[in-house]
Write a protein that holds these residues in place. Structure first.
Motif, PDB file in Angstrom:
ATOM      1  N   THR A 161      11.274  -1.591  -5.566  1.00 31.65           N
ATOM      2  CA  THR A 161      10.273  -1.018  -6.050  1.00 31.65           C
ATOM      3  C   THR A 161      10.619   0.684  -7.101  1.00 31.65           C
ATOM      4  O   THR A 161      10.078   1.001  -8.263  1.00 31.65           O
ATOM      5  N   ALA A 162      11.193   1.362  -6.427  1.00 29.33           N
ATOM      6  CA  ALA A 162      11.402   2.842  -6.859  1.00 29.33           C
ATOM      7  C   ALA A 162      12.633   2.444  -7.164  1.00 29.33           C
ATOM      8  O   ALA A 162      11.730   3.395  -8.628  1.00 29.33           O
ATOM      9  N   VAL A 178       0.737   0.115 -11.227  1.00 26.31           N
ATOM     10  CA  VAL A 178       0.297  -1.268 -10.748  1.00 26.31           C
ATOM     11  C   VAL A 178       1.473  -1.308  -9.607  1.00 26.31           C
ATOM     12  O   VAL A 178       1.268  -2.305  -8.857  1.00 26.31           O
ATOM     13  N   PHE A 179       2.936  -1.558 -10.226  1.00 25.23           N
ATOM     14  CA  PHE A 179       3.554  -2.234  -9.109  1.00 25.23           C
ATOM     15  C   PHE A 179       3.891  -0.908  -7.604  1.00 25.23           C
ATOM     16  O   PHE A 179       3.680  -1.923  -6.571  1.00 25.23           O
ATOM     17  N   ALA A 180       3.354  -0.196  -7.666  1.00 24.48           N
ATOM     18  CA  ALA A 180       3.361   0.722  -6.218  1.00 24.48           C
ATOM     19  C   ALA A 180       2.132  -0.042  -5.821  1.00 24.48           C
ATOM     20  O   ALA A 180       3.064  -0.027  -4.673  1.00 24.48           O
ATOM     21  N   ILE A 181       0.680   0.004  -6.072  1.00 22.33           N
ATOM     22  CA  ILE A 181      -0.040   0.024  -5.411  1.00 22.33           C
ATOM     23  C   ILE A 181       0.144  -1.446  -5.324  1.00 22.33           C
ATOM     24  O   ILE A 181       0.061  -1.644  -3.460  1.00 22.33           O
ATOM     25  N   VAL A 182       0.249  -2.256  -5.597  1.00 20.88           N
ATOM     26  CA  VAL A 182       0.489  -4.214  -4.872  1.00 20.88           C
ATOM     27  C   VAL A 182       1.918  -3.981  -4.135  1.00 20.88           C
ATOM     28  O   VAL A 182       1.674  -4.782  -3.534  1.00 20.88           O
ATOM     29  N   TRP A 183       2.632  -3.102  -4.143  1.00 19.63           N
ATOM     30  CA  TRP A 183       4.226  -3.091  -2.722  1.00 19.63           C
ATOM     31  C   TRP A 183       3.552  -2.796  -1.625  1.00 19.63           C
ATOM     32  O   TRP A 183       3.428  -3.456  -1.000  1.00 19.63           O
ATOM     33  N   ALA A 243       2.585   2.450  10.520  1.00 18.82           N
ATOM     34  CA  ALA A 243       4.015   2.618   9.881  1.00 18.82           C
ATOM     35  C   ALA A 243       3.594   2.727   8.462  1.00 18.82           C
ATOM     36  O   ALA A 243       3.629   3.257   6.989  1.00 18.82           O
ATOM     37  N   ILE A 244       2.087   1.944   8.428  1.00 18.39           N
ATOM     38  CA  ILE A 244       0.936   2.418   7.278  1.00 18.39           C
ATOM     39  C   ILE A 244       0.575   3.389   6.936  1.00 18.39           C
ATOM     40  O   ILE A 244       0.117   3.995   6.033  1.00 18.39           O
ATOM     41  N   ALA A 245      -0.167   4.638   7.836  1.00 17.67           N
ATOM     42  CA  ALA A 245      -0.338   5.639   8.051  1.00 17.67           C
ATOM     43  C   ALA A 245       0.947   6.474   6.877  1.00 17.67           C
ATOM     44  O   ALA A 245       0.559   7.548   6.214  1.00 17.67           O
ATOM     45  N   GLY A 246       2.318   5.849   7.497  1.00 19.36           N
ATOM     46  CA  GLY A 246       3.600   6.639   6.806  1.00 19.36           C
ATOM     47  C   GLY A 246       3.493   6.401   5.178  1.00 19.36           C
ATOM     48  O   GLY A 246       3.631   7.128   4.565  1.00 19.36           O
ATOM     49  N   LEU A 247       3.270   4.932   5.416  1.00 22.17           N
ATOM     50  CA  LEU A 247       3.285   4.240   4.041  1.00 22.17           C
ATOM     51  C   LEU A 247       2.117   5.314   2.546  1.00 22.17           C
ATOM     52  O   LEU A 247       2.285   5.523   1.608  1.00 22.17           O
ATOM     53  N   PHE A 248       1.266   5.922   2.625  1.00 26.75           N
ATOM     54  CA  PHE A 248      -0.011   6.056   2.298  1.00 26.75           C
ATOM     55  C   PHE A 248       0.687   8.031   2.070  1.00 26.75           C
ATOM     56  O   PHE A 248       0.571   7.971   1.410  1.00 26.75           O
ATOM     57  N   ALA A 279       3.096   7.741  -0.158  1.00 29.73           N
ATOM     58  CA  ALA A 279       2.077   7.996  -1.987  1.00 29.73           C
ATOM     59  C   ALA A 279       1.152   8.450  -2.370  1.00 29.73           C
ATOM     60  O   ALA A 279       1.682   8.515  -3.672  1.00 29.73           O
ATOM     61  N   VAL A 280       1.020   9.956  -1.323  1.00 31.07           N
ATOM     62  CA  VAL A 280      -0.126  10.747  -1.978  1.00 31.07           C
ATOM     63  C   VAL A 280       1.200  11.812  -2.179  1.00 31.07           C
ATOM     64  O   VAL A 280       1.555  12.697  -3.534  1.00 31.07           O
ATOM     65  N   ALA A 281       2.536  11.983  -1.493  1.00 28.28           N
ATOM     66  CA  ALA A 281       3.514  12.709  -2.071  1.00 28.28           C
ATOM     67  C   ALA A 281       4.048  12.567  -2.846  1.00 28.28           C
ATOM     68  O   ALA A 281       4.686  13.432  -3.689  1.00 28.28           O
ATOM     69  N   GLY A 282       3.914  11.319  -3.427  1.00 31.21           N
ATOM     70  CA  GLY A 282       4.991  10.527  -4.157  1.00 31.21           C
ATOM     71  C   GLY A 282       3.879  11.122  -5.898  1.00 31.21           C
ATOM     72  O   GLY A 282       4.387  11.600  -7.051  1.00 31.21           O
ATOM     73  N   VAL A 283       2.603  11.002  -5.915  1.00 29.39           N
ATOM     74  CA  VAL A 283       1.728  11.186  -6.959  1.00 29.39           C
ATOM     75  C   VAL A 283       1.515  12.592  -6.825  1.00 29.39           C
ATOM     76  O   VAL A 283       1.708  13.388  -8.236  1.00 29.39           O
ATOM     77  N   VAL A 284       1.790  13.595  -6.061  1.00 28.82           N
ATOM     78  CA  VAL A 284       2.068  15.344  -6.506  1.00 28.82           C
ATOM     79  C   VAL A 284       3.164  14.942  -6.744  1.00 28.82           C
ATOM     80  O   VAL A 284       3.178  16.443  -7.938  1.00 28.82           O
ATOM     81  N   ALA A 285       4.575  14.763  -6.323  1.00 30.40           N
ATOM     82  CA  ALA A 285       5.444  14.980  -6.590  1.00 30.40           C
ATOM     83  C   ALA A 285       5.573  14.399  -8.646  1.00 30.40           C
ATOM     84  O   ALA A 285       6.294  15.163  -9.190  1.00 30.40           O
ATOM     85  N   ALA A 286       5.202  13.915  -8.707  1.00 32.85           N
ATOM     86  CA  ALA A 286       5.081  12.768 -10.346  1.00 32.85           C
ATOM     87  C   ALA A 286       4.193  13.984 -10.777  1.00 32.85           C
ATOM     88  O   ALA A 286       4.370  14.542 -12.121  1.00 32.85           O
ATOM     89  N   TYR A 287       2.877  14.799 -10.754  1.00 30.54           N
ATOM     90  CA  TYR A 287       2.297  15.457 -11.216  1.00 30.54           C
ATOM     91  C   TYR A 287       3.028  17.108 -10.768  1.00 30.54           C
ATOM     92  O   TYR A 287       3.033  17.875 -12.323  1.00 30.54           O
ATOM     93  N   LEU A 288       3.798  17.400 -10.231  1.00 31.96           N
ATOM     94  CA  LEU A 288       4.925  18.697 -10.384  1.00 31.96           C
ATOM     95  C   LEU A 288       5.843  18.372 -11.410  1.00 31.96           C
ATOM     96  O   LEU A 288       6.465  18.798 -11.970  1.00 31.96           O
TER      97      LEU A 288
END
Length: 410
Positions: free
Chosen positions: A182-183, A200-205, A218-223, A226-235
């Motif tokens: 996915t990455a 879309v790919f990330a959300i469905v995964w 694991a689900i908590a770590g996953l979310f 995901a939040v960290a990924g959005v922040v990184a994308a913004y930065l």
């Protein structure tokens, strides 16, 4: 008691004959067996969306034709409608043919197809054609193909298969394997750039991982990731930062293109009120960029009204809920994950497009499933819906556990 026992014995005696008759029919008429097994309501909803799409593209076509005409090149007013009619004509056979595949064959072909289109996605930065500042298509001369559109359903089925292996061996590193794949896809999409498809790919995964039975930790770590990924994308990712900034902090003096598009989409959407101005009577649509693709939902709002938009949203919701209801008693991990993932992709894409048109999300350049104009999108969506129909097919006589219990006399 004797009467109930006699009825059970009679039921068991009739069952072989019934099975023989059904199997004989299957050998004589595969089409009839397919018609009995396929979810006809889901198929009807899909064909209805295609019909709505043709009407919507017909309404948007004059506006887009005027926008893309110039002194040297004139586009006929209904050019996009006739092109879309051709794409629908090519997509319907794909939808029916794929839905007739046995689940095992559909899975194998999806794995092969995912590999092929992943290679094409890797080649896009090198041989792809550019349009509107993005390089997402490969020009084959006759037509342009967008690999990411075709990869979506095939990739989801492949991820579902990998995650389903966890049911056989919990020690398999399926989370790491699917995460790396996915990455890889996300990086390739951001290079185009295509932030919407990446989401879309990330959300469905993530949804597939949750359905596959990850632990709460694991689900908590996953979310959190995901939040960290959005922040990184913004930065660090200019495309994401520009679109988010233009949505949250619009600069009217600079009149950023993304802000202008979403603003015009809102105006077009609400220009017709509840019932619309009528087919072909909309005027605001002529100032709307990409009226036949990304913002076709707004054109529907202007000419057919907000009630028509609500009906379309309800139709998308009905398709997703229909699939989820069918999966309640599904025991095959692969079928469960594949069908749920395909339904999620369909619903997430529709939700993102409608959110952009209503001003609830920044512009992402994403089509509205089966309604927006586009050859790659239409055929790829038909492929995905065909796979969904194939994985949700059930023999109404021989596969239901309630039927077996009733005829066994228990």
């Amino acid at each position: 008691m004797s009467g109930a026992g006699d009825e059970a014995v009679a039921g068991r005696a009739q069952l072989p004959a019934l099975r023989g008759g059904l199997l004989g029919t299957a050998r004589a008429s595969p089409l009839l067996v397919w018609f009995r097994e396929v979810d006809r309501m889901l198929l009807l909803f899909t064909l209805l969306l295609m019909a709505v799409g043709l009407v919507a593209v017909g309404s948007a076509s004059p506006a887009s034709a005027r926008r893309y005409s110039d002194g040297a090149h004139q586009v006929a007013s209904m050019y996009y409608f006739w092109r879309q009619l051709i794409w629908v004509g090519a997509s319907v056979p794909v939808l029916f043919a794929v839905s007739m595949l046995p689940a095992t064959l559909a899975r194998r072909l999806s794995l092969i197809g995912a590999c092929v289109f992943l290679v094409l996605l890797i080649l896009v930065p090198f041989i792809g054609s550019e349009a509107n500042g993005a390089r997402r298509w490969i020009d084959f001369g006759v037509a342009e193909l967008q690999p990411s559109e075709f990869l979506k359903p095939l990739f989801i089925v492949s991820m579902a298969w990998i995650l389903s292996l966890r049911a056989k061996d919990p020690e398999l590193p399926v989370l790491a394997v699917t995460g790396v794949l996915t990455a890889l896809v996300a990086v390739l999409l951001m290079m185009q750039p295509d932030f919407g498809q990446t989401m879309v790919f990330a959300i469905v995964w993530i949804l597939l991982l949750v359905i596959s039975g990850l632990s709460p930790a694991a689900i908590a770590g996953l979310f959190g990731t995901a939040v960290a990924g959005v922040v990184a994308a913004y930065l660090f990712y200019d495309t994401a930062r520009i679109r988010i900034n233009s949505f949250l902090f619009p600069d009217k003096d600079k009149a950023l293109a993304e802000h202008y598009q979403t603003d015009m989409a809102e105006r077009t959407l609400t220009a017709g009120g509840w019932t619309g101005t009528g087919p072909g009577m909309g005027q605001v649509k002529y100032r709307l960029p990409e009226a036949h693709t990304d913002y076709i939902f707004s054109v529907v709002g202007e000419e057919f009204g907000l009630l028509a938009c609500a009906a379309i949203a309800a139709l998308y919701l009905a398709i997703v809920l229909r699939v989820l209801l069918k999966l309640i008693d599904e025991e095959d991990p692969f079928r469960l994950l594949a069908a749920a993932g395909l339904a999620a992709q369909f619903g997430v894409q529709a939700a993102i497009n409608m959110a952009v048109n209503t001003g609830l999300a920044p512009s992402k350049g994403m089509t509205l499933p089966f309604i927006s104009y586009g050859g790659s999108s239409m055929i790829a969506l038909s492929l995905g819906m065909g796979l969904l129909l194939a994985f949700t097919r059930r023999n109404p006589y021989l596969k239901r556990s309630s039927y077996t219990v009733r005829w066994s006399g228990r």
